[in-house]
Design an enzyme around this catalytic site. Structure first.
Site, mmCIF file in Angstrom:
data_model
loop_
_atom_site.group_PDB
_atom_site.id
_atom_site.type_symbol
_atom_site.label_atom_id
_atom_site.label_comp_id
_atom_site.label_asym_id
_atom_site.label_seq_id
_atom_site.Cartn_x
_atom_site.Cartn_y
_atom_site.Cartn_z
ATOM 1 N N ARG A 118 0.845 -1.208 0.000
ATOM 2 C CA ARG A 118 0.000 0.000 0.000
ATOM 3 C C ARG A 118 0.880 1.258 0.000
ATOM 4 O O ARG A 118 0.531 2.272 -0.617
ATOM 5 C CB ARG A 118 -0.885 -0.056 1.253
ATOM 6 C CG ARG A 118 -1.722 1.169 1.517
ATOM 7 C CD ARG A 118 -2.481 0.969 2.822
ATOM 8 N NE ARG A 118 -3.271 2.115 3.190
ATOM 9 C CZ ARG A 118 -3.955 2.196 4.331
ATOM 10 N NH1 ARG A 118 -3.981 1.187 5.174
ATOM 11 N NH2 ARG A 118 -4.652 3.270 4.626
ATOM 12 N N ASN A 169 2.695 1.913 14.836
ATOM 13 C CA ASN A 169 1.738 0.926 14.308
ATOM 14 C C ASN A 169 1.766 0.795 12.779
ATOM 15 O O ASN A 169 1.349 -0.235 12.253
ATOM 16 C CB ASN A 169 0.322 1.194 14.829
ATOM 17 C CG ASN A 169 -0.222 2.544 14.451
ATOM 18 O OD1 ASN A 169 0.513 3.418 14.012
ATOM 19 N ND2 ASN A 169 -1.516 2.733 14.604
ATOM 20 N N TYR A 170 2.193 1.852 12.095
ATOM 21 C CA TYR A 170 2.395 1.780 10.633
ATOM 22 C C TYR A 170 3.701 2.511 10.325
ATOM 23 O O TYR A 170 3.687 3.582 9.711
ATOM 24 C CB TYR A 170 1.255 2.464 9.878
ATOM 25 C CG TYR A 170 -0.055 1.740 9.887
ATOM 26 C CD1 TYR A 170 -0.470 1.012 8.772
ATOM 27 C CD2 TYR A 170 -0.893 1.801 10.984
ATOM 28 C CE1 TYR A 170 -1.687 0.352 8.771
ATOM 29 C CE2 TYR A 170 -2.109 1.137 11.000
ATOM 30 C CZ TYR A 170 -2.492 0.416 9.891
ATOM 31 O OH TYR A 170 -3.700 -0.236 9.891
ATOM 32 N N THR A 195 10.602 4.406 17.894
ATOM 33 C CA THR A 195 11.673 3.477 18.306
ATOM 34 C C THR A 195 11.391 2.086 17.732
ATOM 35 O O THR A 195 12.212 1.539 16.999
ATOM 36 C CB THR A 195 11.807 3.451 19.835
ATOM 37 O OG1 THR A 195 12.193 4.762 20.239
ATOM 38 C CG2 THR A 195 12.878 2.462 20.278
ATOM 39 N N GLY A 250 0.221 14.537 21.075
ATOM 40 C CA GLY A 250 -0.194 15.524 20.074
ATOM 41 C C GLY A 250 -0.518 16.872 20.711
ATOM 42 O O GLY A 250 -0.085 17.925 20.228
ATOM 43 N N GLU A 265 -2.506 13.555 13.271
ATOM 44 C CA GLU A 265 -3.493 12.508 13.450
ATOM 45 C C GLU A 265 -3.212 11.861 14.793
ATOM 46 O O GLU A 265 -2.159 11.275 15.002
ATOM 47 C CB GLU A 265 -3.406 11.461 12.335
ATOM 48 C CG GLU A 265 -4.510 10.430 12.442
ATOM 49 C CD GLU A 265 -4.072 9.022 12.090
ATOM 50 O OE1 GLU A 265 -3.112 8.853 11.328
ATOM 51 O OE2 GLU A 265 -4.690 8.097 12.604
ATOM 52 N N CYS A 299 -5.543 3.541 15.062
ATOM 53 C CA CYS A 299 -6.401 4.636 15.549
ATOM 54 C C CYS A 299 -7.771 4.599 14.890
ATOM 55 O O CYS A 299 -8.698 5.235 15.373
ATOM 56 C CB CYS A 299 -5.740 5.992 15.397
ATOM 57 S SG CYS A 299 -4.613 6.086 14.072
ATOM 58 N N THR A 300 -7.924 3.829 13.823
ATOM 59 C CA THR A 300 -9.238 3.713 13.184
ATOM 60 C C THR A 300 -10.014 2.474 13.652
ATOM 61 O O THR A 300 -11.071 2.166 13.105
ATOM 62 C CB THR A 300 -9.078 3.671 11.649
ATOM 63 O OG1 THR A 300 -8.023 2.771 11.351
ATOM 64 C CG2 THR A 300 -8.767 5.028 11.065
ATOM 65 N N GLU A 395 -8.805 5.753 24.620
ATOM 66 C CA GLU A 395 -8.470 4.816 23.542
ATOM 67 C C GLU A 395 -7.619 3.663 24.094
ATOM 68 O O GLU A 395 -6.571 3.890 24.705
ATOM 69 C CB GLU A 395 -7.685 5.554 22.461
ATOM 70 C CG GLU A 395 -7.348 4.675 21.275
ATOM 71 C CD GLU A 395 -6.476 5.381 20.253
ATOM 72 O OE1 GLU A 395 -5.656 6.230 20.647
ATOM 73 O OE2 GLU A 395 -6.615 5.084 19.059
HETATM 74 O O1 G3P Z 1 -3.820 3.905 13.140
HETATM 75 C C1 G3P Z 1 -3.731 4.853 12.176
HETATM 76 C C2 G3P Z 1 -4.514 4.715 10.927
HETATM 77 O O2 G3P Z 1 -3.926 5.504 9.961
HETATM 78 C C3 G3P Z 1 -4.875 3.333 10.488
HETATM 79 O O3 G3P Z 1 -5.071 3.186 9.128
HETATM 80 O O4 G3P Z 1 -5.751 2.040 7.108
HETATM 81 O O5 G3P Z 1 -5.658 0.762 9.215
HETATM 82 O O6 G3P Z 1 -7.405 2.436 8.868
HETATM 83 P P1 G3P Z 1 -6.024 2.035 8.542
#
Ligand code: G3P
Length: 494
Positions: A118, A169-170, A195, A250, A265, A299-300, A395
């Site tokens: 992606r 996480n990404y 890290t 943030g 974000e 986060c989504t 969260e």
């Molecule tokens: O956790 C952050 C967010 O950008 C996740 O993306 O594509 O898994 O919804 P996605």
């Protein structure tokens, strides 16, 4: 081939010490302080990262300013060509990068591979979309009292030196979503990977470098947030900050950043609202996918479900069944594992466990899971949760979804709107009209109807309100965010 490509990044020790990239060379900091990068899978040390000094940051930022003008002077086609080559190399090294990502953050292999591919697609899209950026021209006679003598020629120009801070996480995709738009629009970038994710981030830096990013236009600094985070954020040489991370960090960063554009974000904590006409099977499936991808460390992710008791009683058992069928906790390297690997650290898992147990003590019922083993948390489903329980209010970055029974949907809206977060929400209903009307009442960035919340497709706008962020991402939107308007007004009396 892959090994040689990334040779400069580290020394020959086992495990290796990784270098930082000063914009032209891979270096070990003059600092003697290092941070180990430990795999969440087996706690093996994958390497250690060097902690750059404030002096090294000052020099890198000064050099970036000098280099940025020449980079911005190149044509957008030239900058785009660099991006396309970077995308090609990501694809070429996909298997190596996937393995690295799995070991560094514990993401299941299929999801890690998706993240890598992606990212390549995203880079290509940024390069294509940048070709279509344009300014505008406004005549003066459209305002009372003005004749036609003035013409505003409005260009879009880069912001200068952008600070990009990416989360664990990404570490590849949420770095690419910052680096690619900043670079293609002619900015220089000071990039700070997380890290856990630093090693992947340094590999990404090498890919951009070898693809042709000129000297000092892209810098990768390593160190912990405590060591260098505040120093970078408050640095007078930074012209814009793009950040993904917790709401807490943030808010702190926004407070010390000064008067510069911010694209943040932050945390999500996303609700799903189930209506009485929703399709049980489809809704349950979306909730399962939404709650458990990457063990809920997104986060989504869906964090809680709001519905009337009869609807929860209809949907919850299917969510339990589908979770048992489709989600399989285990070693993220194994193809048997589905979505739930280890959490990033044992302390993160202990925090999730503490919230589950506190919710249970306060009256929630554990319908599935609830057990921690080391840094693994079993996929967990709670019923009879309440909005004021920590597991719902804050969260919870883990594989937990909490069901909350409401009296009516007005109460559900009220719960969503009084949350300190506002990233996304999902509504499940057979009536799109009802869904849209309800969506209009929710104070969040994006509402999904009959789908799990998610960031992509990556050209869609992606934004959070309240504690969930500031600014809008998404391919075209990020390109706009990395540039500003530059009106040049020609006065030519007639
Ligand atoms: O956790 C952050 C967010 O950008 C996740 O993306 O594509 O898994 O919804 P996605």
């Amino acid at each position: 081939m892959t090994a040689n490509f990334f040779d400069d990044l580290h020394d020959d020790n086992t495990p290796p010490t990784y270098r930082w990239f000063d914009g032209a060379k891979w270096k070990t900091s003059v600092n003697s302080h290092f941070i180990p990068v430990v795999s969440p899978i087996d706690h093996a040390t994958l390497g250690r990262i060097t902690v750059v000094t404030h002096g090294e940051i000052d020099t890198a930022i000064a050099n970036a300013h000098l280099a940025q003008a020449a980079w911005a002077d190149k044509t957008v086609m030239e900058r785009g060509k660099v991006l396309h080559l970077a995308a090609d190399w990501i694809r070429e090294h996909e298997s190596y990068l996937t393995t690295l990502l799995v070991s560094e953050i514990g993401k299941p292999t299929d999801e890690a591979k998706d993240e890598i591919l992606r990212s390549a697609d995203m880079i290509d899209y940024f390069a294509h979309e940048a070709l279509h950026m344009k300014g505008e021209q406004l005549p003066s006679d459209a305002f009372p009292g003005y004749d036609k003598s003035k013409i505003s020629i409005i260009e879009r120009v880069p912001l200068g030196v952008v600070l990009a801070i990416a989360p664990f996480n990404y570490p590849v995709n949420l770095s690419v979503s910052k680096l690619a738009p900043a670079l293609v629009t002619g900015n220089a970038v000071i990039y700070k990977p997380p890290t856990n994710g630093a090693i992947s981030g340094l590999h990404l830096t090498q890919i951009f470098r070898k693809a042709g990013v000129p000297d000092h236009v892209l810098v990768a600094v390593t160190g912990s947030g405590e060591d260098i985070g505040d120093y970078l954020v408050a640095h007078p040489g930074i012209d814009m900050i793009t950040f993904t991370g917790s709401s807490q960090i943030g808010k702190h960063a926004a407070g010390i950043a000064g008067m510069i554009p911010l694209l943040f974000e932050c945390g999500g904590n996303n609700p799903a609202l189930v209506l009485n006409d929703c399709n049980t099977e489809e809704t349950a499936l979306e909730i399962v996918k939404g709650a458990y991808s990457f063990a809920g460390q997104r986060c989504t992710a869906i964090k809680y479900v709001l519905g009337l008791s009869p609807d929860i009683e209809r949907i919850l058992p299917r969510v339990v069944e589908l979770t048992k069928q489709k989600i399989k906790m285990g070693d993220p390297r194994s193809p048997e594992t589905k979505s739930v690997g280890p959490l990033i650290t044992e302390s993160a898992a202990k925090e999730v466990e503490a919230r589950i147990l506190a919710a249970e003590r306060a009256g929630a019922k554990i319908m599935l899971g609830g057990v921690r083993r080391g840094n693994y948390i079993e996929p967990t489903i709670l019923d009879y949760a309440k909005p004021d329980m920590e597991i719902v209010r804050i969260e919870t970055f883990g594989p937990v979804v909490s069901f909350i029974r409401v009296k009516n949907m007005e109460e559900a809206v009220e719960i969503v709107n009084r949350s300190t977060y506002g990233l996304q929400a999902a509504i499940y209903t057979a009536d799109e009209g009802t869904g849209i009307r309800l969506a209009q009442k929710l104070h969040v960035g994006t509402v999904w109807i009959n789908s799990k919340p998610q960031r992509g497709p990556d050209h869609f706008p992606f934004l959070g309100i309240k504690g969930s962020g500031v600014g809008v991402q998404g391919i075209g939107y990020s390109l706009e965010a990395m540039t500003r308007l530059k009106p040049i007004v020609l006065n030519k009396p007639q």
